[in-house]
Design a protein around this motif. Structure first.
Motif, PDB file in Angstrom:
ATOM      1  N   ASP A  50      43.085  43.306  30.971  1.00 62.68           N
ATOM      2  CA  ASP A  50      41.590  43.583  30.428  1.00 62.68           C
ATOM      3  C   ASP A  50      40.538  42.941  31.357  1.00 62.68           C
ATOM      4  OD1 ASP A  50      42.463  40.977  29.944  1.00 62.68           O
ATOM      5  OD2 ASP A  50      41.893  41.113  27.982  1.00 62.68           O
ATOM      6  N   SER A  51      40.609  41.441  31.644  1.00 58.25           N
ATOM      7  CA  SER A  51      39.835  40.861  32.654  1.00 58.25           C
ATOM      8  C   SER A  51      40.637  39.759  33.323  1.00 58.25           C
ATOM      9  CB  SER A  51      38.512  40.227  31.970  1.00 58.25           C
ATOM     10  OG  SER A  51      38.146  39.323  32.278  1.00 58.25           O
ATOM     11  N   THR A  52      40.554  39.356  34.387  1.00 56.51           N
ATOM     12  CA  THR A  52      41.158  38.547  35.276  1.00 56.51           C
ATOM     13  C   THR A  52      40.884  37.123  34.597  1.00 56.51           C
ATOM     14  OG1 THR A  52      39.841  38.827  37.171  1.00 56.51           O
ATOM     15  CG2 THR A  52      41.922  39.963  37.444  1.00 56.51           C
ATOM     16  N   ASN A  53      39.458  37.052  34.266  1.00 56.53           N
ATOM     17  CA  ASN A  53      38.768  35.843  33.806  1.00 56.53           C
ATOM     18  C   ASN A  53      39.572  35.772  32.371  1.00 56.53           C
ATOM     19  OD1 ASN A  53      36.892  35.568  35.889  1.00 56.53           O
ATOM     20  ND2 ASN A  53      35.227  34.724  34.569  1.00 56.53           N
ATOM     21  N   SER A  54      39.654  36.606  31.382  1.00 58.25           N
ATOM     22  CA  SER A  54      40.335  36.358  30.171  1.00 58.25           C
ATOM     23  C   SER A  54      41.713  36.171  30.407  1.00 58.25           C
ATOM     24  CB  SER A  54      40.325  37.555  29.634  1.00 58.25           C
ATOM     25  OG  SER A  54      38.971  38.276  29.367  1.00 58.25           O
ATOM     26  N   ARG A 114      43.335  46.679  38.634  1.00 53.24           N
ATOM     27  CA  ARG A 114      42.605  47.369  37.773  1.00 53.24           C
ATOM     28  C   ARG A 114      42.148  46.443  36.579  1.00 53.24           C
ATOM     29  NH1 ARG A 114      46.015  50.922  39.052  1.00 53.24           N
ATOM     30  NH2 ARG A 114      47.099  50.502  37.195  1.00 53.24           N
ATOM     31  N   GLN A 115      40.996  46.744  36.129  1.00 53.70           N
ATOM     32  CA  GLN A 115      40.576  45.859  34.703  1.00 53.70           C
ATOM     33  C   GLN A 115      40.081  46.896  33.835  1.00 53.70           C
ATOM     34  OE1 GLN A 115      38.938  41.240  35.973  1.00 53.70           O
ATOM     35  NE2 GLN A 115      37.625  43.131  36.537  1.00 53.70           N
ATOM     36  N   THR A 116      40.693  46.640  32.571  1.00 55.98           N
ATOM     37  CA  THR A 116      40.083  47.646  31.510  1.00 55.98           C
ATOM     38  C   THR A 116      38.797  47.157  30.805  1.00 55.98           C
ATOM     39  OG1 THR A 116      41.699  46.673  30.003  1.00 55.98           O
ATOM     40  CG2 THR A 116      42.481  48.660  31.089  1.00 55.98           C
ATOM     41  N   ALA A 117      38.637  45.684  30.970  1.00 52.43           N
ATOM     42  CA  ALA A 117      37.546  45.409  30.278  1.00 52.43           C
ATOM     43  C   ALA A 117      36.709  44.255  31.243  1.00 52.43           C
ATOM     44  CB  ALA A 117      37.669  44.793  29.081  1.00 52.43           C
ATOM     45  N   GLY A 118      36.454  44.711  32.344  1.00 52.55           N
ATOM     46  CA  GLY A 118      35.940  43.643  33.378  1.00 52.55           C
ATOM     47  C   GLY A 118      34.537  43.446  33.173  1.00 52.55           C
ATOM     48  N   ARG A 119      34.199  42.152  33.006  1.00 50.53           N
ATOM     49  CA  ARG A 119      32.893  41.797  32.679  1.00 50.53           C
ATOM     50  C   ARG A 119      32.092  41.032  33.632  1.00 50.53           C
ATOM     51  NH1 ARG A 119      36.371  38.353  29.504  1.00 50.53           N
ATOM     52  NH2 ARG A 119      36.115  36.119  30.214  1.00 50.53           N
ATOM     53  N   GLY A 120      30.835  41.036  33.659  1.00 50.97           N
ATOM     54  CA  GLY A 120      30.022  40.260  34.349  1.00 50.97           C
ATOM     55  C   GLY A 120      28.982  39.294  33.722  1.00 50.97           C
ATOM     56  N   ARG A 121      27.898  38.888  34.200  1.00 53.27           N
ATOM     57  CA  ARG A 121      27.113  37.946  33.383  1.00 53.27           C
ATOM     58  C   ARG A 121      26.314  38.778  32.373  1.00 53.27           C
ATOM     59  NH1 ARG A 121      22.397  36.041  36.233  1.00 53.27           N
ATOM     60  NH2 ARG A 121      22.143  34.281  35.077  1.00 53.27           N
ATOM     61  N   LEU A 122      25.631  37.914  31.658  1.00 56.25           N
ATOM     62  CA  LEU A 122      24.784  38.358  30.619  1.00 56.25           C
ATOM     63  C   LEU A 122      25.562  39.453  29.722  1.00 56.25           C
ATOM     64  CD1 LEU A 122      21.617  38.333  32.673  1.00 56.25           C
ATOM     65  CD2 LEU A 122      22.460  36.702  31.000  1.00 56.25           C
ATOM     66  N   ALA A 176      29.192  45.017  31.747  1.00 58.56           N
ATOM     67  CA  ALA A 176      30.612  45.181  32.147  1.00 58.56           C
ATOM     68  C   ALA A 176      30.442  45.377  33.344  1.00 58.56           C
ATOM     69  CB  ALA A 176      30.705  46.676  31.686  1.00 58.56           C
ATOM     70  N   TRP A 177      31.728  45.264  34.028  1.00 56.49           N
ATOM     71  CA  TRP A 177      31.811  45.021  35.493  1.00 56.49           C
ATOM     72  C   TRP A 177      32.956  46.169  35.719  1.00 56.49           C
ATOM     73  CZ3 TRP A 177      29.507  43.324  39.945  1.00 56.49           C
ATOM     74  CH2 TRP A 177      30.427  43.433  40.920  1.00 56.49           C
ATOM     75  N   GLN A 178      32.346  47.381  36.266  1.00 48.68           N
ATOM     76  CA  GLN A 178      33.158  48.443  36.635  1.00 48.68           C
ATOM     77  C   GLN A 178      34.291  48.252  37.552  1.00 48.68           C
ATOM     78  OE1 GLN A 178      31.348  51.299  35.672  1.00 48.68           O
ATOM     79  NE2 GLN A 178      32.944  53.025  36.254  1.00 48.68           N
ATOM     80  N   PRO A 227      21.650  33.879  40.931  1.00 48.66           N
ATOM     81  CA  PRO A 227      22.687  33.227  41.113  1.00 48.66           C
ATOM     82  C   PRO A 227      24.021  33.558  41.265  1.00 48.66           C
ATOM     83  CG  PRO A 227      22.353  33.631  38.963  1.00 48.66           C
ATOM     84  CD  PRO A 227      21.456  34.474  39.764  1.00 48.66           C
ATOM     85  N   ASN A 228      24.355  34.808  41.392  1.00 50.20           N
ATOM     86  CA  ASN A 228      25.576  35.191  41.391  1.00 50.20           C
ATOM     87  C   ASN A 228      26.131  36.619  42.017  1.00 50.20           C
ATOM     88  OD1 ASN A 228      24.517  36.865  39.248  1.00 50.20           O
ATOM     89  ND2 ASN A 228      26.572  37.055  38.655  1.00 50.20           N
ATOM     90  N   ASP A 229      25.342  36.982  42.964  1.00 50.29           N
ATOM     91  CA  ASP A 229      25.408  38.243  43.691  1.00 50.29           C
ATOM     92  C   ASP A 229      25.587  38.217  45.090  1.00 50.29           C
ATOM     93  OD1 ASP A 229      25.014  39.516  41.033  1.00 50.29           O
ATOM     94  OD2 ASP A 229      22.971  40.270  41.583  1.00 50.29           O
ATOM     95  N   ARG A 258      22.208  46.149  48.828  1.00 51.27           N
ATOM     96  CA  ARG A 258      23.519  46.824  47.926  1.00 51.27           C
ATOM     97  C   ARG A 258      24.416  45.538  47.467  1.00 51.27           C
ATOM     98  NH1 ARG A 258      23.156  51.219  51.369  1.00 51.27           N
ATOM     99  NH2 ARG A 258      22.111  52.831  50.183  1.00 51.27           N
ATOM    100  N   LYS A 259      24.635  45.672  46.260  1.00 52.85           N
ATOM    101  CA  LYS A 259      25.658  44.448  45.819  1.00 52.85           C
ATOM    102  C   LYS A 259      27.020  44.672  45.980  1.00 52.85           C
ATOM    103  CE  LYS A 259      26.788  42.081  41.336  1.00 52.85           C
ATOM    104  NZ  LYS A 259      26.007  41.704  40.116  1.00 52.85           N
ATOM    105  N   VAL A 260      27.499  43.833  46.918  1.00 48.18           N
ATOM    106  CA  VAL A 260      28.948  44.049  47.463  1.00 48.18           C
ATOM    107  C   VAL A 260      29.917  43.138  46.588  1.00 48.18           C
ATOM    108  CG1 VAL A 260      30.632  43.537  49.236  1.00 48.18           C
ATOM    109  CG2 VAL A 260      28.100  44.419  49.687  1.00 48.18           C
ATOM    110  N   GLY A 287      30.065  40.065  42.779  1.00 49.59           N
ATOM    111  CA  GLY A 287      29.585  39.722  41.750  1.00 49.59           C
ATOM    112  C   GLY A 287      30.421  38.390  41.309  1.00 49.59           C
ATOM    113  N   MET A 288      29.908  37.450  40.890  1.00 50.06           N
ATOM    114  CA  MET A 288      30.769  36.119  40.617  1.00 50.06           C
ATOM    115  C   MET A 288      30.387  35.923  39.171  1.00 50.06           C
ATOM    116  SD  MET A 288      29.997  33.817  43.793  1.00 50.06           S
ATOM    117  CE  MET A 288      28.176  34.092  43.789  1.00 50.06           C
ATOM    118  N   LEU A 289      31.276  35.329  38.264  1.00 48.35           N
ATOM    119  CA  LEU A 289      31.252  34.828  36.912  1.00 48.35           C
ATOM    120  C   LEU A 289      31.987  33.737  36.632  1.00 48.35           C
ATOM    121  CD1 LEU A 289      30.248  35.899  34.043  1.00 48.35           C
ATOM    122  CD2 LEU A 289      32.364  36.820  33.812  1.00 48.35           C
TER     123      LEU A 289
END
Ligand code: BTN
Length: 331
Positions: free
Chosen positions: A92-96, A116-124, A127-129, A179-181, A188-190, A192-194
């Motif tokens: 789902d997400s490597t953070n999770s 691959r992540q099925t529910a990758g997430r970013g800040r706020l 979703a993180w594609q 703070p995190n890009d 262009r965003k290469v 992102g950090m969470l």
């Protein structure tokens, strides 16, 4: 993956494209020649091209287009990085996943990488594609027992370490957009950090640092908005980018950065690197702070990780968290 595959591939990496003899490998690793042949056959099925070099052995001539566990392990060990890293096909997400493992008592630090992540997430809550193979989605997990107030510069420090590493290893000059890009020269965003943490009584107990690093630019099937804004490492790197080698390099750089952060040995370099990689410095920006927009000029990153913002009237304020967009300069 067991250590044997990693040790075999380590020998191929050490040979730097030269031939490695199956007999020598068997002798060095204390296994039969048949065992080595069986492993080489399996590694081939997994996408590594191991060419026979007559009377000399085999040469590693091509690697798979996505992170390969044993190859990643071999690169990590070659870089002197001891961090265990598991490569998952999909999660789902490597953070999770890292948070779940920490909660279950896994020994930290460790890294988790997914193809691959099925529910990758970013800040706020964004979703993180990450449904596409070939980019890097990875999390590092720590159990620091760190006073909460020391966490302020953590994400920025880790981001600076990634900028420094990607410049050194790949010739890619990215900038840190507080703070995190991580952005390329065209904005262009290469990556992102969470950062996510579990805090108990003012001490950070579980800490997870997630990094999504695009290797390619955006896919044609991505939403138009993302296609305009997303970049990748390959388009700005000076040479080919092998996902296993790139992941190992980033993990090793993050491990070193973490050690210095935990020991509190980073302030001088933080300033130096922030002045080198901060791509907002001197630029007119708009900051959304608790829903309220503020305009000013970014004046750098403070030692505690806050953004220094000079407002139109000349007043300087520290922004500890918020959302920044670049403004067009007034004409
Ligand atoms: C952002 O730009 O808002 C941060 C994006 C962070 C994405 C990475 S991908 C690996 C890790 N797992 C997640 O679910 N998110 C982070």
């Amino acid at each position: 993956m067991d250590n044997l595959d990693g040790s075999i591939l380590r020998a191929f990496l050490d040979a730097e494209g030269g031939a490695v003899s199956g007999d020598d490998l068997a002798g060095q690793l204390g296994v039969s020649r048949v065992a080595i042949w069986a492993r080489l056959a399996r590694l081939r099925r997994e996408g590594l091209t191991l060419e026979a070099a007559p009377r000399k052995g085999y040469r590693l001539v091509a690697t798979p287009p996505r992170a390969h566990p044993a190859l990643l392990e071999a690169h990590l060990r070659r870089l002197g990085c001891r961090l265990p890293c598991e490569v998952l096909g999909e999660v789902d997400s490597t953070n999770s996943e890292a948070e779940r493992r920490l909660a279950k008592g896994a020994e930290a630090p460790f890294a988790v990488l997914a193809r691959r992540q099925t529910a990758g997430r970013g800040r706020l809550g964004r979703a993180w594609q990450s449904d596409r193979d070939g980019n890097l989605y990875l999390s590092l997990a720590f159990r620091p027992f760190l006073p909460l107030e020391r966490l302020g510069p953590f994400t920025v420090w880790m981001g600076l370490a990634v900028c420094e590493h990607l410049a050194e290893a790949h010739g890619a000059s990215l900038g840190l957009k507080w703070p995190n890009d991580l952005l390329d020269a065209d904005g262009r965003k290469v990556a992102g950090m969470l950062t996510e943490a579990r805090v108990d009584a003012d001490a950070v107990r579980d800490l997870v640092f997630g990094l999504g690093l695009n290797l390619e630019g955006p896919g044609a099937d991505w939403p138009a908005e993302l296609r305009r804004k997303a970049g990748g490492l390959r388009p700005v790197a000076r040479g080919p980018v092998d996902p296993s080698a790139a992941a190992a390099g980033v993990i090793a750089a993050l491990e070193r950065a973490w050690e210095r952060f935990e020991e509190g040995r980073f302030s001088a370099d933080f300033r130096k690197q922030a002045s080198r990689w901060d791509c907002l410095r001197g630029k007119p920006v708009r900051v959304t702070l608790r829903g309220k927009p503020l305009s000013g000029v970014a004046e750098g990153i403070e030692d505690d990780g806050a953004l220094r913002l000079r407002l139109a009237g000349g007043k300087v304020m520290r922004v500890a968290s918020g959302e920044v967009t670049l403004r067009e300069p007034a004409t």
